[in-house]
Scaffold this motif. Structure first.
Motif, PDB file in Angstrom:
ATOM      1  N   LEU C  34      -3.355  -9.519   0.703  1.00  0.00           N
ATOM      2  CA  LEU C  34      -3.060  -8.207   0.261  1.00  0.00           C
ATOM      3  C   LEU C  34      -4.016  -6.968   1.250  1.00  0.00           C
ATOM      4  O   LEU C  34      -3.521  -5.806   1.172  1.00  0.00           O
ATOM      5  CB  LEU C  34      -3.762  -7.974  -1.097  1.00  0.00           C
ATOM      6  N   GLU C  35      -4.892  -7.609   2.086  1.00  0.00           N
ATOM      7  CA  GLU C  35      -5.582  -6.773   2.888  1.00  0.00           C
ATOM      8  C   GLU C  35      -4.409  -6.409   4.076  1.00  0.00           C
ATOM      9  O   GLU C  35      -4.729  -5.273   4.552  1.00  0.00           O
ATOM     10  CB  GLU C  35      -6.635  -7.480   3.814  1.00  0.00           C
ATOM     11  N   ILE C  36      -3.340  -7.085   4.551  1.00  0.00           N
ATOM     12  CA  ILE C  36      -2.602  -6.750   5.569  1.00  0.00           C
ATOM     13  C   ILE C  36      -2.106  -5.320   5.230  1.00  0.00           C
ATOM     14  O   ILE C  36      -1.756  -4.430   6.054  1.00  0.00           O
ATOM     15  CB  ILE C  36      -1.637  -8.019   5.968  1.00  0.00           C
ATOM     16  N   PRO C  37      -1.250  -5.232   3.864  1.00  0.00           N
ATOM     17  CA  PRO C  37      -0.628  -3.979   3.816  1.00  0.00           C
ATOM     18  C   PRO C  37      -1.535  -2.755   3.800  1.00  0.00           C
ATOM     19  O   PRO C  37      -1.315  -1.647   4.198  1.00  0.00           O
ATOM     20  CB  PRO C  37       0.271  -4.173   2.635  1.00  0.00           C
ATOM     21  N   ALA C  38      -2.885  -3.149   3.329  1.00  0.00           N
ATOM     22  CA  ALA C  38      -3.849  -1.993   3.352  1.00  0.00           C
ATOM     23  C   ALA C  38      -4.184  -1.503   4.620  1.00  0.00           C
ATOM     24  O   ALA C  38      -4.507  -0.361   5.124  1.00  0.00           O
ATOM     25  CB  ALA C  38      -5.051  -2.561   2.608  1.00  0.00           C
ATOM     26  N   TRP C  39      -4.162  -2.560   5.574  1.00  0.00           N
ATOM     27  CA  TRP C  39      -4.667  -1.985   7.130  1.00  0.00           C
ATOM     28  C   TRP C  39      -3.260  -1.215   7.537  1.00  0.00           C
ATOM     29  O   TRP C  39      -3.454  -0.416   8.285  1.00  0.00           O
ATOM     30  CB  TRP C  39      -5.022  -3.097   7.966  1.00  0.00           C
ATOM     31  N   GLY C  40      -2.347  -1.770   7.266  1.00  0.00           N
ATOM     32  CA  GLY C  40      -1.006  -0.979   7.655  1.00  0.00           C
ATOM     33  C   GLY C  40      -0.993   0.586   7.212  1.00  0.00           C
ATOM     34  O   GLY C  40      -0.513   1.299   7.861  1.00  0.00           O
ATOM     35  N   LEU C  41      -1.211   0.852   5.895  1.00  0.00           N
ATOM     36  CA  LEU C  41      -1.215   2.128   5.475  1.00  0.00           C
ATOM     37  C   LEU C  41      -2.212   2.842   6.146  1.00  0.00           C
ATOM     38  O   LEU C  41      -2.237   4.300   6.052  1.00  0.00           O
ATOM     39  CB  LEU C  41      -1.606   1.954   3.926  1.00  0.00           C
ATOM     40  N   LEU C  42      -3.382   2.128   6.363  1.00  0.00           N
ATOM     41  CA  LEU C  42      -4.614   3.100   7.006  1.00  0.00           C
ATOM     42  C   LEU C  42      -4.012   3.537   8.445  1.00  0.00           C
ATOM     43  O   LEU C  42      -4.291   4.524   8.934  1.00  0.00           O
ATOM     44  CB  LEU C  42      -5.698   2.061   7.177  1.00  0.00           C
ATOM     45  N   LEU C  43      -3.164   2.757   9.170  1.00  0.00           N
ATOM     46  CA  LEU C  43      -2.669   2.957  10.467  1.00  0.00           C
ATOM     47  C   LEU C  43      -1.570   4.119   9.972  1.00  0.00           C
ATOM     48  O   LEU C  43      -1.714   4.937  10.968  1.00  0.00           O
ATOM     49  CB  LEU C  43      -1.816   1.774  10.935  1.00  0.00           C
ATOM     50  N   VAL C  44      -0.929   4.080   9.129  1.00  0.00           N
ATOM     51  CA  VAL C  44       0.292   5.257   8.897  1.00  0.00           C
ATOM     52  C   VAL C  44      -0.638   6.462   8.546  1.00  0.00           C
ATOM     53  O   VAL C  44      -0.102   7.490   9.013  1.00  0.00           O
ATOM     54  CB  VAL C  44       1.060   4.773   7.656  1.00  0.00           C
ATOM     55  N   MET C  45      -1.671   6.347   7.828  1.00  0.00           N
ATOM     56  CA  MET C  45      -2.392   7.764   7.575  1.00  0.00           C
ATOM     57  C   MET C  45      -3.215   8.110   8.868  1.00  0.00           C
ATOM     58  O   MET C  45      -3.316   9.378   9.106  1.00  0.00           O
ATOM     59  CB  MET C  45      -3.628   7.286   6.623  1.00  0.00           C
ATOM     60  N   LEU C  46      -3.164   7.133   9.797  1.00  0.00           N
ATOM     61  CA  LEU C  46      -3.998   7.542  10.988  1.00  0.00           C
ATOM     62  C   LEU C  46      -3.281   8.455  12.030  1.00  0.00           C
ATOM     63  O   LEU C  46      -3.480   9.130  12.758  1.00  0.00           O
ATOM     64  CB  LEU C  46      -4.633   6.480  11.793  1.00  0.00           C
ATOM     65  N   SER C  47      -1.721   7.951  11.816  1.00  0.00           N
ATOM     66  CA  SER C  47      -0.989   8.701  12.851  1.00  0.00           C
ATOM     67  C   SER C  47      -0.679   9.943  12.226  1.00  0.00           C
ATOM     68  O   SER C  47       0.003  10.868  13.311  1.00  0.00           O
ATOM     69  CB  SER C  47       0.470   7.761  12.773  1.00  0.00           C
ATOM     70  N   TYR C  48      -0.910  10.218  10.960  1.00  0.00           N
ATOM     71  CA  TYR C  48      -0.744  11.851  10.586  1.00  0.00           C
ATOM     72  C   TYR C  48      -2.344  12.402  10.753  1.00  0.00           C
ATOM     73  O   TYR C  48      -2.416  13.648  10.044  1.00  0.00           O
ATOM     74  CB  TYR C  48      -0.437  11.954   9.447  1.00  0.00           C
ATOM     75  N   ASN C  49      -3.180  11.853  11.144  1.00  0.00           N
ATOM     76  CA  ASN C  49      -4.587  12.633  11.164  1.00  0.00           C
ATOM     77  C   ASN C  49      -5.506  12.775  10.068  1.00  0.00           C
ATOM     78  O   ASN C  49      -5.899  13.811   9.793  1.00  0.00           O
ATOM     79  CB  ASN C  49      -4.643  13.754  12.030  1.00  0.00           C
TER      80      ASN C  49
END
Lengths: 78, 200, 78, 84
Positions: C34-49
């Motif tokens: 479950l931690e893997i999609p959480a880090w993925g969501l973090l990266l998506v949020m990062l791409s929009y600052n």
């Protein structure tokens, strides 16, 4: 960040993700999760979000330590 | 830009469909509880793809509702299955018994106080939870109640400042931020003590 | 498309599949996946600052890990 | 190509090599030193990426966190403290 570094750190993230999924041992999974976090950190730094980087770097080990609470230690197993 | 948005929505939507399908097929209750977090992540992903300040404003309440729902559902599950009185152990390793929890908790709490608002409350609450988990806790509920009352009083006072002397709006904003920081921190640190038994 | 965006989407997809159908079907394996999609969501949020959402999401995901670990401990009796 | 770029590229290559070694290693205890190598390389590349005083604080925080994590995993794997 130039293209070479993007490829290198992106490869680290993908490698860590695949290793987390395919490994069977719980400790191996946690170590591979550490590689994902390590690959994400330079991307955070590249955007200049240093405050977010500091907080994330302190929070990520806490998450691992919380999961470690539920794992049975190796000595108890036959 | 539009191209990126549509590809992202398509992929995240596929992920959400997979998560909901797994939630429908699953029979075990605890597996279902874990899948709820997965559904939450993919739904928040769709919101995050909006990519503006609106997305940021929508994600924060989503996270608040998510954590409250998770706390309530886990409590219902534990009581329903009759695990309420089962004693659980804490983590018993060398790193935790040294000074590491104290230092990291102090760092997180200071950083949370600097951030203030709901975000700061979350970060500081995490520090408090970690300290309670590592060191055990005694019941100091009257202290927690007092902090909650102080935060309410600060909030009401800030509201009156907004109403009657609007030229001091900056001061009122800071007061409200401190109030919500205290409130969230107290509520989140309750989640560490709510489980009945400490880890002495 | 920024590299963070692509990496985040890949992590969300493979993490969702791995976490929806965990291979050794235990609670801890699912929790770690479950931690893997959480880090993925973090990266998506990062791409929009979205810095504020990023910080809050990090803290809240660690807290929900703590709650899950407590429930699993109650269930398995360790 | 001046020298910070070369240093950054070196850090990236070291991190990737150590990550591959971590994944390929069979024994869990042997993975942990390579995880430490990864954290060294990443801390170095954080500092080299942004020339800012706060970057040092961030890199130190990441280094402390990563060391704590690998110490906790090793300690749990070995089975808790000895004097018990």
């Amino acid at each position: 960040m130039n293209e070479f570094l993007m490829i290198v750190f992106g490869a680290m993230v993908i490698l860590g993700g695949i290793a987390t999924i395919i490994s069977r041992d719980l400790f191996d999974k946690l170590i591979s999760l550490g590689i994902i976090v390590a690959g994400i950190m330079p991307f955070l730094a590249d955007r200049g979000l240093l405050d977010v980087l500091t907080a994330t770097a302190l929070i990520a080990p806490l998450s691992t330590i919380f999961i470690l609470m539920a794992i049975r230690r190796r000595a108890d197993e036959p | 830009m539009w191209q990126e948005f549509s590809i992202g929505v398509l992929l995240v939507f596929i992920a959400a469909v997979i998560a909901f399908f797994a939630l429908v097929v699953e029979k075990d209750d605890l597996h279902r509880l874990l899948l709820l977090d997965l559904v939450e992540v993919s739904s928040l992903g769709i919101i995050a793809l909006l990519g503006t300040d609106l997305a940021e404003a929508l994600i924060l309440p989503g996270l608040v509702v998510g954590i409250a729902e998770l706390l309530a559902l886990s409590q219902i599950y534990v009581i329903k299955e009759g695990f309420r009185d089962k004693v659980v152990q804490g983590l018993n390793i060398e790193v935790i018994q040294a000074d590491a929890p104290l230092i990291i908790s102090v760092l997180l709490i200071c950083y949370g106080v600097v951030l203030s608002g709901f975000t700061g409350g979350g970060v500081a609450g995490l520090g408090v939870v970690f300290y309670f988990m590592a060191r055990g806790h005694r019941e100091h509920f009257e202290l927690l109640e007092m902090a909650s009352g102080i935060s309410w009083a600060t909030w009401i006072f800030a509201f009156f400042v907004f109403m009657f002397i609007p030229e001091y709006w900056m001061f009122a904003l800071f007061l409200a931020a401190i109030g919500i920081l205290l409130k969230v921190m107290v509520k989140l640190s309750l989640s560490a003590t709510i489980w009945g038994d400490g880890n002495e | 498309m920024s590299p963070e965006f692509v990496l985040g989407l890949v992590l969300i997809l493979i993490g969702t599949v791995a976490s929806a159908f965990p291979r050794p079907k235990t609670y801890l394996v699912q929790l770690i996946n479950l931690e893997i999609p959480a880090w993925g969501l973090l990266l998506v949020m990062l791409s929009y600052n979205e810095a504020l959402a990023l910080l809050t999401f990090g803290g809240v995901s660690a807290l929900s890990t703590f709650i899950y670990v407590r429930v699993i401990q109650k269930r398995e009796g360790t | 190509m001046n020298w910070p770029d070369i240093a950054l590229a070196l850090c990236g290559i070291i991190a990737l090599y150590a990550a591959v070694r971590v994944v390929l290693e069979k024994d869990t205890m042997r993975k942990l030193p390579f995880l430490n190598v990864v954290s060294f390389a990443i801390s170095g590349s954080i500092i080299l990426l942004i020339p800012h005083p706060l970057a040092i604080v961030a890199a130190a925080a990441y280094f402390v966190g990563s060391t704590l994590e690998s110490n906790a995993i090793a300690s749990k794997y070995a089975g808790g403290p000895k004097n018990e």
